[in-house]
Design an enzyme around this catalytic site. Sequence first.
Site, PDB file in Angstrom:
ATOM      1  N   GLU A 166       0.805  -1.235   0.000  1.00  0.00           N
ATOM      2  CA  GLU A 166       0.000   0.000   0.000  1.00  0.00           C
ATOM      3  C   GLU A 166       0.831   1.275   0.000  1.00  0.00           C
ATOM      4  O   GLU A 166       0.639   2.163   0.848  1.00  0.00           O
ATOM      5  CB  GLU A 166      -0.985  -0.008   1.171  1.00  0.00           C
ATOM      6  CG  GLU A 166      -2.027  -1.097   1.039  1.00  0.00           C
ATOM      7  CD  GLU A 166      -3.236  -0.930   1.949  1.00  0.00           C
ATOM      8  OE1 GLU A 166      -3.225  -0.049   2.826  1.00  0.00           O
ATOM      9  OE2 GLU A 166      -4.214  -1.684   1.763  1.00  0.00           O
TER      10      GLU A 166
ATOM     11  N   GLU B  68      -5.444  -8.593   0.289  1.00  0.00           N
ATOM     12  CA  GLU B  68      -6.238  -8.219   1.468  1.00  0.00           C
ATOM     13  C   GLU B  68      -7.669  -7.962   1.036  1.00  0.00           C
ATOM     14  O   GLU B  68      -7.906  -7.392  -0.031  1.00  0.00           O
ATOM     15  CB  GLU B  68      -5.700  -6.950   2.160  1.00  0.00           C
ATOM     16  CG  GLU B  68      -4.418  -7.155   2.927  1.00  0.00           C
ATOM     17  CD  GLU B  68      -3.921  -5.898   3.621  1.00  0.00           C
ATOM     18  OE1 GLU B  68      -4.758  -5.079   4.075  1.00  0.00           O
ATOM     19  OE2 GLU B  68      -2.693  -5.738   3.708  1.00  0.00           O
TER      20      GLU B  68
END
Length: 469
Positions: free
Chosen positions: A165, A369
């Site tokens: 991320e 995720e």
Amino acid sequence: MEHQNVKPFPKNFFWGASTSAYQVEGAWNEDGKGPSVIDVGHHPEGVTDFKVASDHYHRYKEDVALLAEMGLKAYRFSIAWTRIYPNGTGEANPKGIEFYNSLINELKEKGIEPIVTMYHFDLPYALQQKGGWSNRETVDAFENYAKTLFTHFGDRVKYWLTINEQNMMILHGTAIGTVDLHLENPEKELYQQNHHMLLAQAKAIKLCHEMLPDAKIGPAPNICYIYPASSRPEDVLAAQNFNSIRNWLYLDAACFGRYNSVAWSYFEEKGYTPAIQEGDMEILASAKPDFIAFNYYTSMTVAHSNKDGNDRHSTGDQQIVIGDSGVYKGHTNEHLRKTEFGWEIDPVGFRITLREIYDRYHLPLLVTENGLGAFDKLEEGDVINDDYRIDFLREHIKQAQLAITDGVDLIGYCPWSAIDLVSTHQGISKRYGFIYVNRDEFDLKDLRRIRKKSFYWYQKIIQTNGENL
Ligand code: BGP
């Protein structure tokens, strides 16, 4: 498209689950580990820090046994840079290497494919003190760290993720705890850091291909498709703006080796243009990922924003639109429900996102995720009835299957999280795991592991390769 026949999940599909080092391991200063930015950072009042977390460092054998019992085909975890290099560079720490060797061996013995994130938010604090990602030397430190990982673990690890991320560290780093709060001109500086991270990622990808020809490596941003608030053309433009700034900026750089043009014009407009040295763009263009890993929790919706409006909020976590005057502003999607923590729930948006990424880049996709943060309740007899989590995951898996039917090359699904762990900024009470960890924010209790209802449910899904959703 409403398909008459839905395609099955591929035979070797990676049914997995994910964690990150600092959120699950604990042992924050043991066996030579150095401090990371997370260890010295602030945590919101009322929630725990990451010092003990789920104590996975001491209980990894028990945890891996549980993951094997659940039937996981893959386990995605991160390596703490500060265990390998306590100061970010310099002398490697043999104890840190030993820990991950043991963890990887344990997984391999149980037939679970290790998928390794090289860096998940926990930059060594020693590097931060020298400017962190603002300092170009951090690029070399990352390359050196990557080399050490490939050298020691490359014989057993075939799937590598570079940076978790990166886009959230740039857009929401204050909430996550990765931003140096002393930055004078944060946005401008953050996009310079972003450029350095892109270089570091490209160098790691190249190195991986040179050192480990059989391994595969890819980026791991958080990608979610951005909807316009209406069919009004100005809203559609705003959605394009935010799609470019939040999503395509990162993937265009990783996959095509170039800056997204709308994102670049945004930098010019706002004065955020990063300094690019001679040869940098060649480095970006020379690295080709083998697949794209991405995290998805929700879609987002935005509307047109006036230049002189006041559309930028100072707060907002990873999944809340902060907004930017003259570019886009957040909009509530009235078609979607929300989690207890205010994140919109959008399984169809998951299919849309999968289709969109695949169409743009034509690389295999791996979901690293996806999951539901909730306040679980431990009932008598060690029972956790997390039906809401099962519903959430089931709906997303159904949409993943539809995306496969649409033609998307999806190689795996690793929900967040394998086991309860400490949320980035909302403590241990915001639980995501299939396995409950018996502790509260400040009372460590016995930290024992308890299988949730979702544990048994996911076990069946894996056994049947997703045939009976
Ligand atoms: C992602 C991070 C994870 C994880 C997850 C859930 O942004 O990669 O580390 O924590 O979001 O977020 P949170 O813990 O804030 O609920």
